[in-house]
Design a protein around this motif. Structure first.
Motif, PDB file in Angstrom:
ATOM      1  N   LEU A 245       0.827  -1.202   0.000  1.00  0.00           N
ATOM      2  CA  LEU A 245       0.000   0.000   0.000  1.00  0.00           C
ATOM      3  C   LEU A 245       0.866   1.258   0.000  1.00  0.00           C
ATOM      4  CD1 LEU A 245      -2.891   1.011   0.011  1.00  0.00           C
ATOM      5  CD2 LEU A 245      -2.868   0.900   2.494  1.00  0.00           C
ATOM      6  N   TYR A 248       2.010   1.859  -3.441  1.00  0.00           N
ATOM      7  CA  TYR A 248       0.905   2.380  -4.245  1.00  0.00           C
ATOM      8  C   TYR A 248       0.724   3.880  -3.997  1.00  0.00           C
ATOM      9  CZ  TYR A 248      -3.960   3.103  -5.709  1.00  0.00           C
ATOM     10  OH  TYR A 248      -5.106   3.579  -6.284  1.00  0.00           O
ATOM     11  N   ILE A 249       0.777   4.291  -2.741  1.00  0.00           N
ATOM     12  CA  ILE A 249       0.619   5.708  -2.421  1.00  0.00           C
ATOM     13  C   ILE A 249       1.759   6.523  -3.009  1.00  0.00           C
ATOM     14  CG2 ILE A 249       0.645   7.383  -0.534  1.00  0.00           C
ATOM     15  CD1 ILE A 249      -0.929   5.380   1.121  1.00  0.00           C
ATOM     16  N   LEU A 252       0.848   7.177  -6.501  1.00  0.00           N
ATOM     17  CA  LEU A 252      -0.160   8.228  -6.608  1.00  0.00           C
ATOM     18  C   LEU A 252       0.460   9.607  -6.435  1.00  0.00           C
ATOM     19  CD1 LEU A 252      -3.124   6.672  -4.566  1.00  0.00           C
ATOM     20  CD2 LEU A 252      -2.915   6.813  -7.046  1.00  0.00           C
ATOM     21  N   SER A 314     -15.172   2.077  -2.052  1.00  0.00           N
ATOM     22  CA  SER A 314     -14.204   3.054  -2.529  1.00  0.00           C
ATOM     23  C   SER A 314     -14.877   4.407  -2.650  1.00  0.00           C
ATOM     24  CB  SER A 314     -13.641   2.634  -3.890  1.00  0.00           C
ATOM     25  OG  SER A 314     -14.655   2.690  -4.877  1.00  0.00           O
ATOM     26  N   CYS A 318     -12.327   9.461  -6.451  1.00  0.00           N
ATOM     27  CA  CYS A 318     -10.938   9.080  -6.737  1.00  0.00           C
ATOM     28  C   CYS A 318     -10.771   7.566  -6.890  1.00  0.00           C
ATOM     29  CB  CYS A 318      -9.997   9.594  -5.648  1.00  0.00           C
ATOM     30  SG  CYS A 318     -10.176   8.759  -4.058  1.00  0.00           S
ATOM     31  N   ASN A 320     -10.329   5.277  -4.788  1.00  0.00           N
ATOM     32  CA  ASN A 320      -9.438   4.634  -3.830  1.00  0.00           C
ATOM     33  C   ASN A 320     -10.257   4.090  -2.667  1.00  0.00           C
ATOM     34  OD1 ASN A 320      -6.595   4.929  -4.669  1.00  0.00           O
ATOM     35  ND2 ASN A 320      -7.111   7.098  -4.718  1.00  0.00           N
ATOM     36  N   LEU A 324      -7.526   4.972   2.117  1.00  0.00           N
ATOM     37  CA  LEU A 324      -6.814   6.101   1.526  1.00  0.00           C
ATOM     38  C   LEU A 324      -7.673   7.343   1.415  1.00  0.00           C
ATOM     39  CD1 LEU A 324      -4.755   4.500  -1.383  1.00  0.00           C
ATOM     40  CD2 LEU A 324      -4.002   5.165   0.889  1.00  0.00           C
ATOM     41  N   CYS A 325      -8.987   7.178   1.321  1.00  0.00           N
ATOM     42  CA  CYS A 325      -9.870   8.335   1.154  1.00  0.00           C
ATOM     43  C   CYS A 325     -11.203   8.048   1.832  1.00  0.00           C
ATOM     44  CB  CYS A 325     -10.085   8.644  -0.323  1.00  0.00           C
ATOM     45  SG  CYS A 325     -11.160  10.076  -0.600  1.00  0.00           S
ATOM     46  N   CYS A 333     -10.855  15.000  -2.459  1.00  0.00           N
ATOM     47  CA  CYS A 333      -9.985  13.829  -2.543  1.00  0.00           C
ATOM     48  C   CYS A 333      -8.551  14.250  -2.845  1.00  0.00           C
ATOM     49  CB  CYS A 333     -10.461  12.882  -3.634  1.00  0.00           C
ATOM     50  SG  CYS A 333     -12.185  12.393  -3.467  1.00  0.00           S
ATOM     51  N   VAL A 339      -6.990   7.034 -10.729  1.00  0.00           N
ATOM     52  CA  VAL A 339      -7.148   5.581 -10.816  1.00  0.00           C
ATOM     53  C   VAL A 339      -8.026   5.165 -11.994  1.00  0.00           C
ATOM     54  CG1 VAL A 339      -7.961   3.517  -9.625  1.00  0.00           C
ATOM     55  CG2 VAL A 339      -6.766   5.298  -8.348  1.00  0.00           C
TER      56      VAL A 339
END
Length: 379
Positions: A245, A248-249, A252, A314, A318, A320, A324-325, A333, A339
């Motif tokens: 994760l 992944y961030i 982003l 999600s 965004c 996510n 994450l959000c 966001c 994405v």
């Protein structure tokens, strides 16, 4: 050094106010007990509940609306410094919270999903000193297989229901969700509440190993390094997911402010990355309008299935997960328009589709854009 994480669920007795009479007294016992230099995090699913709990225990609070970026940074710095050593938060208090000596993670109410729970429990015991995960449950809670609209729960939500309602090993239930290969508790020092004690378990004043000793006082057994214990394996899996994760961030962050339509599908003669830093809203690429049409069609078709994306799975802006959000389409966001435009744009590259979609499990929609857009909502 002990490395165990103790997993425990505690249900509020009937006819008691869940927050005032049950959760808060238990939390107060927790925050009175930790050793100097150790920390506690109290997670609440809702902002209003977080505010209520924080006020009742005189604690700082951290959520998406709790202050400016600078104010949140100051709250985090004070918590790291132990002033105080406990904080009340929502899932907004997630990635980047890497204090090594978090001994307690308490959830007030059922976490949204197994993903959120694993991420938040991942705060525990990063120094190898162990810790305790406690989930406090309202008296009226009952396990369910559907949401309030009657739709089947997705895998992450169902995993959380199974964990809370487990009649057997909780570690087994969670590890099954994380990697499909469940590993139960196998030794007393590394047991969940179901495996350790069939009776009622009280919240102790500090993490213990079940023998009246604090985690700081207990020496590891000689064979601990060779033992494949369920809770220890679970901790390893959680930390592995956290690393993924975090990567992944970082991705982003790299793409923030880039129009992913123009980056992947540049107009003729426009170049690529150098002409894509305008964001999706300011894009004049004709491909952008085809993306919006595909998205609109997916939303329309998804209504017959209870929605394009599952409830709370999600953010609708965004795309996510909540870890994450927590805006869930409400705006603001941090990584908007990255994405889904990327997913759609990559599908237009047939060489990528041919080389990768089968491996990801979506080969059956390789020739069907509408089917692909609906497939993206699957777990």
């Amino acid at each position: 050094m002990p490395r165990d994480i103790y997993f425990h669920v505690s249900h509020c007795p009937p006819n008691r106010d869940f927050v005032r009479d049950f959760a808060v007294p238990g939390i107060q016992d927790v925050i009175r007990g930790p050793a100097v230099g150790t920390h506690a995090i109290i997670y609440c699913s809702l902002k209003d509940v977080a505010e209520e709990v924080a006020q009742m225990i005189d604690a700082p609070v951290y959520h998406s609306k709790s202050g400016s970026v600078e104010e949140k940074a100051e709250v985090l710095l004070q918590w790291r410094a132990g002033e105080p050593s406990y904080i009340v938060a929502t899932s907004a208090f997630g990635m980047g919270i890497d204090h090594p000596a978090v001994r307690w993670v308490v959830h007030v109410g059922v976490p949204w999903s197994g993903i959120d729970f694993a991420q938040e429990v991942g705060r525990l015991g990063r120094d190898g000193g162990g810790g305790q995960s406690v989930v406090l449950i309202p008296a009226q809670w009952k396990a369910t297989t559907t949401d309030r609209n009657g739709r089947p729960l997705d895998g992450a939500e169902a995993a959380m229901q199974s964990y809370i309602g487990a009649s057997g090993c909780r570690v087994l239930e969670l590890s099954r969700f994380l990697d499909g290969d469940g590993s139960p508790c196998t030794r007393e020092a590394l047991m969940c509440d179901r495996c350790r004690d069939a009776g009622a378990v009280q919240l102790p004043a500090s993490p213990s190993n079940g023998h009246g000793q604090s985690l700081e006082e207990t020496d590891g057994d000689d064979d601990l390094g060779d033992l494949q214990a369920g809770a220890e394996l679970l901790q390893t899996r959680i930390q592995g997911q956290e690393r993924g994760l975090a990567d992944y961030i970082a991705s982003l962050e790299t793409w923030r402010g880039v129009c992913m339509i123009c980056y992947h599908l540049p107009r003729a003669g426009s170049g690529q990355a150098g002409h894509a830093r305008h964001g999706l809203a300011g894009c004049v690429n004709p491909e952008r309008f085809w993306f919006f049409e595909a998205k609109r069609e997916a939303q329309s078709h998804g209504q017959g299935r209870g929605g394009w994306f599952g409830r709370y799975s999600s953010c609708y802006r965004c795309f996510n997960p909540r870890v994450l959000c927590e805006q869930v389409g409400a705006g603001g966001c941090e990584f908007a328009d990255l994405v889904m435009p990327t997913c759609w744009a990559i599908f237009q590259n047939k060489s990528w589709v041919a080389g990768n979609l089968d491996e990801l499990g979506g080969g059956h929609v390789a020739e069907d854009e509408a089917g692909y857009m609906l497939w993206l909502r699957e777990e």
